[in-house]
Design a protein around this motif. Sequence first.
Motif, mmCIF file in Angstrom:
data_model
loop_
_atom_site.group_PDB
_atom_site.id
_atom_site.type_symbol
_atom_site.label_atom_id
_atom_site.label_comp_id
_atom_site.label_asym_id
_atom_site.label_seq_id
_atom_site.Cartn_x
_atom_site.Cartn_y
_atom_site.Cartn_z
ATOM 1 N N GLY A 69 2.039 -19.968 3.661
ATOM 2 C CA GLY A 69 3.491 -19.934 3.604
ATOM 3 C C GLY A 69 4.009 -18.694 4.306
ATOM 4 O O GLY A 69 3.243 -17.865 4.794
ATOM 5 N N GLU A 74 -9.570 -18.991 1.958
ATOM 6 C CA GLU A 74 -9.581 -17.599 1.493
ATOM 7 C C GLU A 74 -8.547 -17.427 0.382
ATOM 8 O O GLU A 74 -7.350 -17.477 0.620
ATOM 9 N N ARG A 120 5.786 -12.830 4.848
ATOM 10 C CA ARG A 120 5.177 -12.565 6.151
ATOM 11 C C ARG A 120 5.655 -13.659 7.084
ATOM 12 O O ARG A 120 5.459 -14.843 6.798
ATOM 13 N N GLU A 157 0.829 -1.221 0.000
ATOM 14 C CA GLU A 157 0.000 0.000 0.000
ATOM 15 C C GLU A 157 0.861 1.267 0.000
ATOM 16 O O GLU A 157 0.609 2.208 -0.760
HETATM 17 C C1 P5A Z 1 -4.780 -6.668 -0.439
HETATM 18 C C2 P5A Z 1 -3.705 -6.539 -1.477
HETATM 19 C C3 P5A Z 1 -3.665 -7.767 1.548
HETATM 20 O O1 P5A Z 1 -2.504 -8.011 1.776
HETATM 21 N N1 P5A Z 1 -2.920 -5.686 0.559
HETATM 22 C C4 P5A Z 1 -2.581 -5.820 -0.826
HETATM 23 C C5 P5A Z 1 -4.093 -6.457 0.895
HETATM 24 N N2 P5A Z 1 -4.659 -8.619 1.828
HETATM 25 S S1 P5A Z 1 -4.485 -10.057 2.520
HETATM 26 O O2 P5A Z 1 -5.786 -10.559 2.781
HETATM 27 O O3 P5A Z 1 -3.632 -9.958 3.660
HETATM 28 O O4 P5A Z 1 -3.760 -10.982 1.501
HETATM 29 C C6 P5A Z 1 -4.336 -11.207 0.218
HETATM 30 C C7 P5A Z 1 -4.418 -12.689 -0.093
HETATM 31 O O5 P5A Z 1 -3.119 -13.271 -0.034
HETATM 32 C C8 P5A Z 1 -3.208 -14.615 0.398
HETATM 33 N N3 P5A Z 1 -2.320 -14.821 1.568
HETATM 34 C C9 P5A Z 1 -1.478 -15.871 1.693
HETATM 35 N N4 P5A Z 1 -1.194 -16.908 0.892
HETATM 36 C C10 P5A Z 1 -0.297 -17.805 1.309
HETATM 37 N N5 P5A Z 1 0.353 -17.726 2.486
HETATM 38 C C11 P5A Z 1 0.114 -16.697 3.331
HETATM 39 N N6 P5A Z 1 0.776 -16.607 4.480
HETATM 40 C C12 P5A Z 1 -0.843 -15.707 2.949
HETATM 41 N N7 P5A Z 1 -1.323 -14.564 3.521
HETATM 42 C C13 P5A Z 1 -2.214 -14.056 2.664
HETATM 43 C C14 P5A Z 1 -4.655 -14.878 0.762
HETATM 44 O O6 P5A Z 1 -5.288 -15.544 -0.314
HETATM 45 C C15 P5A Z 1 -5.224 -13.478 0.921
HETATM 46 O O7 P5A Z 1 -6.598 -13.431 0.606
#
Ligand code: P5A
Length: 421
Positions: free
Chosen positions: A152, A265, A140, A111
């Motif tokens: 992941g 999700e 993350r 962002e």
């Molecule tokens: C939306 C875009 C965001 O980060 N910022 C930029 C906002 N949203 S979120 O929900 O945190 O992440 C978006 C999607 O990323 C996937 N996701 C993951 N996939 C795999 N491993 C993870 N640790 C992980 N964290 C998030 C999800 O599908 C999520 O909806």
Amino acid sequence: MLFSKFFTYTSKDIPADAKIASHRLMLRAGMISQTASGIYCWLPLAVRVLEKITKIICEEQDKIGANRVYFSTIQPADLWIESGRYDDYGKEMLRIKDRKDGDFLYSPTNEEQATDVFRKYVKGYRGLPTMLYQIHWKFRDEIRPRFGVMRGREFLMKDGYSFDLDFEGAKATYEKVFKAYIKTFRRMGLTPIPVQADSGAIGGNMSHEFQILAETGESTLYYDKKLHTASDEELMHIFAVTDEKYDPKTSPIPEKELMVSKGIEVGHIFYFGTKYSQPMNAFVLNNKGEKIYPEMGSYGIGVSRLIAAIIESSHDDRGIIWPEPVAPFDVTILNLHTNDSKCTQIASELYEKISSVKEVLYDDRDMTVGKKLADADLIGIPWQIIVGQKKLEAGVVELKNRKTGKIEELSPEELIRRYCA
Ligand code: P5A
């Protein structure tokens, strides 16, 4: 592609901690190799699927006028200090020092960076609305990475950022992205369930998660059964929430109209107004020459998680069943007897001809019939052309549908005609 040259090693030995089908099948099919907890190398078979998914996402983003970029994966801490998020983000953020002792981080999301690029270029209202997106790696430091690429630490995300002049514009953009996401997931053979993630303060629901139904999902969904028959226009407003938000006392839907299922999700979209544009002073001048802070939204798709979600929703005891639009190859040709000159001649000819119109994996490996058939079912390419001695003596080869298991016998000429006509 010749299988003998294709860097894909199937295996039966997988670690005991691989519990869910997608994790097990991705390891068994040789798609991923773990480097550290929650961190994976993506091998050729998986890369082909990632690219199919990427292409579908990009086509749908193109249609709504979003611009593809690559933000840098490494960001200076200063950007996050400006937005006020640097300290809030906590231990999930991977913080890095460079040689001059400067503070950097590996992008968990972008962002701030999107806002920074925007403010450098867009100075007037004519530059709005606009939308930037990328498909890029994130990090993350999750406490509990698990289920393979499903959760992941390093993962691939599509992340988009929109800038509008006012709330009405931002709402229209949000709805446009919402619809594009529904289409995107449907094109991958999935049935997305949009779930209201936040009943935003200003007018209506402006945060949605996109969930895919799967028994192994981490979320529990409560939704109006009308959702399954709703049009794209209606979808956004049909009651659907996760368990954290579900309260039977306040539910607008009677219990008998409600569906309860587990979900994964795969996407999440947000409207957040001027949360970043204001503190980062990313203003434009409107047509009266006044300073306006753009109304923003961000839109995520878990690209690497999608692979796992697709497998969760499409597999059987023998392996993966790729939906055709995201399959690593369209068709695989199995030469069951590579030491038989007739089999090899026919299989090679089919490979040469069909390759000109389809993506073909030709299993030319010197291996047992059983291993070849098992690998083909495991890898899950939607169509198998099976070339074996006995059938060839009768003048036919077999065309097998991986999903239904149905086998059709055809002469090689008929098969070529079918694919190449
Ligand atoms: C939306 C875009 C965001 O980060 N910022 C930029 C906002 N949203 S979120 O929900 O945190 O992440 C978006 C999607 O990323 C996937 N996701 C993951 N996939 C795999 N491993 C993870 N640790 C992980 N964290 C998030 C999800 O599908 C999520 O909806």
